[in-house]
Design a protein around this motif. Structure first.
Motif, PDB file in Angstrom:
ATOM      1  N   ILE A  17      39.912 126.620  21.479  1.00 58.98           N
ATOM      2  CA  ILE A  17      40.307 127.196  22.762  1.00 58.98           C
ATOM      3  C   ILE A  17      39.084 127.585  23.575  1.00 58.98           C
ATOM      4  CG2 ILE A  17      41.458 129.171  23.847  1.00 58.98           C
ATOM      5  CD1 ILE A  17      43.468 129.093  21.537  1.00 58.98           C
ATOM      6  N   GLU A  18      38.078 128.154  22.931  1.00 59.38           N
ATOM      7  CA  GLU A  18      36.852 128.521  23.627  1.00 59.38           C
ATOM      8  C   GLU A  18      36.164 127.284  24.202  1.00 59.38           C
ATOM      9  OE1 GLU A  18      35.791 131.475  24.407  1.00 59.38           O
ATOM     10  OE2 GLU A  18      37.525 132.391  23.400  1.00 59.38           O
ATOM     11  N   ASP A  30      46.832 123.580  30.951  1.00 61.89           N
ATOM     12  CA  ASP A  30      46.774 122.992  29.611  1.00 61.89           C
ATOM     13  C   ASP A  30      46.151 123.961  28.605  1.00 61.89           C
ATOM     14  OD1 ASP A  30      47.925 120.718  30.565  1.00 61.89           O
ATOM     15  OD2 ASP A  30      46.058 119.564  30.723  1.00 61.89           O
ATOM     16  N   VAL A  31      45.094 124.654  29.021  1.00 59.88           N
ATOM     17  CA  VAL A  31      44.431 125.611  28.136  1.00 59.88           C
ATOM     18  C   VAL A  31      45.373 126.761  27.787  1.00 59.88           C
ATOM     19  CG1 VAL A  31      42.552 127.292  27.941  1.00 59.88           C
ATOM     20  CG2 VAL A  31      42.113 125.049  28.951  1.00 59.88           C
ATOM     21  N   LYS A  32      46.065 127.285  28.786  1.00 62.38           N
ATOM     22  CA  LYS A  32      47.000 128.392  28.554  1.00 62.38           C
ATOM     23  C   LYS A  32      48.157 127.954  27.653  1.00 62.38           C
ATOM     24  CE  LYS A  32      46.131 131.007  32.792  1.00 62.38           C
ATOM     25  NZ  LYS A  32      46.714 131.513  34.069  1.00 62.38           N
ATOM     26  N   GLN A  52      46.862 127.669  24.067  1.00 61.50           N
ATOM     27  CA  GLN A  52      46.632 128.991  23.497  1.00 61.50           C
ATOM     28  C   GLN A  52      47.957 129.642  23.091  1.00 61.50           C
ATOM     29  OE1 GLN A  52      44.364 131.552  26.034  1.00 61.50           O
ATOM     30  NE2 GLN A  52      44.214 133.187  24.527  1.00 61.50           N
ATOM     31  N   ASN A  53      48.970 129.486  23.927  1.00 67.35           N
ATOM     32  CA  ASN A  53      50.280 130.046  23.615  1.00 67.35           C
ATOM     33  C   ASN A  53      50.927 129.313  22.440  1.00 67.35           C
ATOM     34  OD1 ASN A  53      52.549 131.880  24.460  1.00 67.35           O
ATOM     35  ND2 ASN A  53      53.600 129.913  24.661  1.00 67.35           N
ATOM     36  N   LYS A  54      50.692 128.016  22.347  1.00 69.18           N
ATOM     37  CA  LYS A  54      51.233 127.225  21.249  1.00 69.18           C
ATOM     38  C   LYS A  54      50.661 127.674  19.905  1.00 69.18           C
ATOM     39  CE  LYS A  54      51.335 122.473  19.468  1.00 69.18           C
ATOM     40  NZ  LYS A  54      50.896 121.076  19.708  1.00 69.18           N
ATOM     41  N   TYR A 100      54.055 133.916  20.536  1.00 66.04           N
ATOM     42  CA  TYR A 100      55.185 134.308  19.689  1.00 66.04           C
ATOM     43  C   TYR A 100      55.785 133.072  19.026  1.00 66.04           C
ATOM     44  CZ  TYR A 100      59.752 136.098  18.301  1.00 66.04           C
ATOM     45  OH  TYR A 100      60.867 136.444  17.594  1.00 66.04           O
ATOM     46  N   GLU A 101      55.892 133.113  17.698  1.00 66.68           N
ATOM     47  CA  GLU A 101      56.380 131.989  16.899  1.00 66.68           C
ATOM     48  C   GLU A 101      55.524 130.740  17.102  1.00 66.68           C
ATOM     49  OE1 GLU A 101      60.540 131.370  17.526  1.00 66.68           O
ATOM     50  OE2 GLU A 101      61.105 133.154  16.395  1.00 66.68           O
ATOM     51  N   GLY A 102      54.236 130.951  17.367  1.00 69.13           N
ATOM     52  CA  GLY A 102      53.302 129.841  17.480  1.00 69.13           C
ATOM     53  C   GLY A 102      52.886 129.334  16.107  1.00 69.13           C
ATOM     54  N   GLN A 103      51.910 128.429  16.088  1.00 71.65           N
ATOM     55  CA  GLN A 103      51.496 127.814  14.823  1.00 71.65           C
ATOM     56  C   GLN A 103      50.923 128.829  13.840  1.00 71.65           C
ATOM     57  OE1 GLN A 103      49.183 124.221  15.027  1.00 71.65           O
ATOM     58  NE2 GLN A 103      50.287 123.439  16.800  1.00 71.65           N
TER      59      GLN A 103
END
Length: 223
Positions: free
Chosen positions: A59-60, A98-100, A103-105, A109-112
């Motif tokens: 992400i960075e 796309d970055v956001k 990051q959320n994925k 909540y209930e992400g990887q």
């Protein structure tokens, strides 16, 4: 405050219950402390930390690419026509979205990360739950609370602490099997005596110095 009212309501409900309900024995355990002593849990935490660090670096890296894209646009803006500006702005906006989304994925909540944590820790939690159930049946307990759970316990008397019995069921009650906890000081767990002074059949009372968890003071009368 609402949680306190809920606890008081539960207490009043128990007082209004049948005498048989009031006669039930209860106890509590510290599941966080127990799992912190389990090698499988420590391994799961280490794997989660590694995955989390890898995802964070990705992400960075994406954020750096986005920043580079924006700075390039700023430096060339005066040379661009309006259609070119619009195109570059759309590219930047798409990259930012796309970055956001990524990051959320991963961390949302209930992400990887959430799903991976469930996958790795559930087997350990199941072992603890099975051990708690065995202790409850052996000691004839009607209720067992989790001291480290969401339920707020305003006061806990150490004589009702069955954590050491669960540790014994999990095979963690001998010095050579003890593992350092993730947090706090390491304690040595010895074979416990029944909380409240209840002795097993044919078992004579034997005074011992109880093992204490970080932040807990041993009760004066507990053996």
């Amino acid at each position: 405050m609402k949680k306190l009212f809920c606890l008081l309501s539960v207490a009043l409900g128990l007082l209004a219950a049948a005498p048989a309900t009031l006669a039930q024995k209860f106890g509590y355990v510290d599941s966080e402390f127990i799992m912190g002593k389990m090698p499988a849990y420590a391994q799961a935490q280490q794997e989660l930390n590694t995955l989390s660090g890898t995802w964070q670096k990705e992400i960075e890296s994406q954020k750096k690419d986005l920043d580079k894209l924006y700075r390039t646009y700023q430096s060339e803006e005066v040379l661009l026509t309006e259609p070119m500006k619009k195109k570059r702005q759309d590219e930047i906006l798409k990259k930012e979205q796309d970055v956001k989304a990524y990051q959320n994925k991963i961390f949302g909540y209930e992400g990887q990360l959430f799903k991976k944590r469930q996958e790795l820790t559930k087997p350990v939690q199941d072992q603890v739950f099975e051990a708690v159930e065995k202790v409850a049946k052996k000691k004839q307990l009607g209720i067992i609370f989790d001291k480290s759970g969401d339920l707020t316990m305003l006061y806990t008397n150490p004589i009702h602490d069955y954590t050491e019995f669960v540790m014994e069921e999990l095979g963690l009650a001998s010095e050579d099997q003890n593992q350092p906890a993730q947090k706090g000081a390491v304690r040595t767990v010895t074979k416990p005596t029944t909380p409240g002074g209840d002795l097993e059949p044919d078992e004579a009372p034997a005074p011992r110095k109880p093992a204490t968890r970080p932040g807990q003071r041993p009760a004066a009368g507990k053996k």
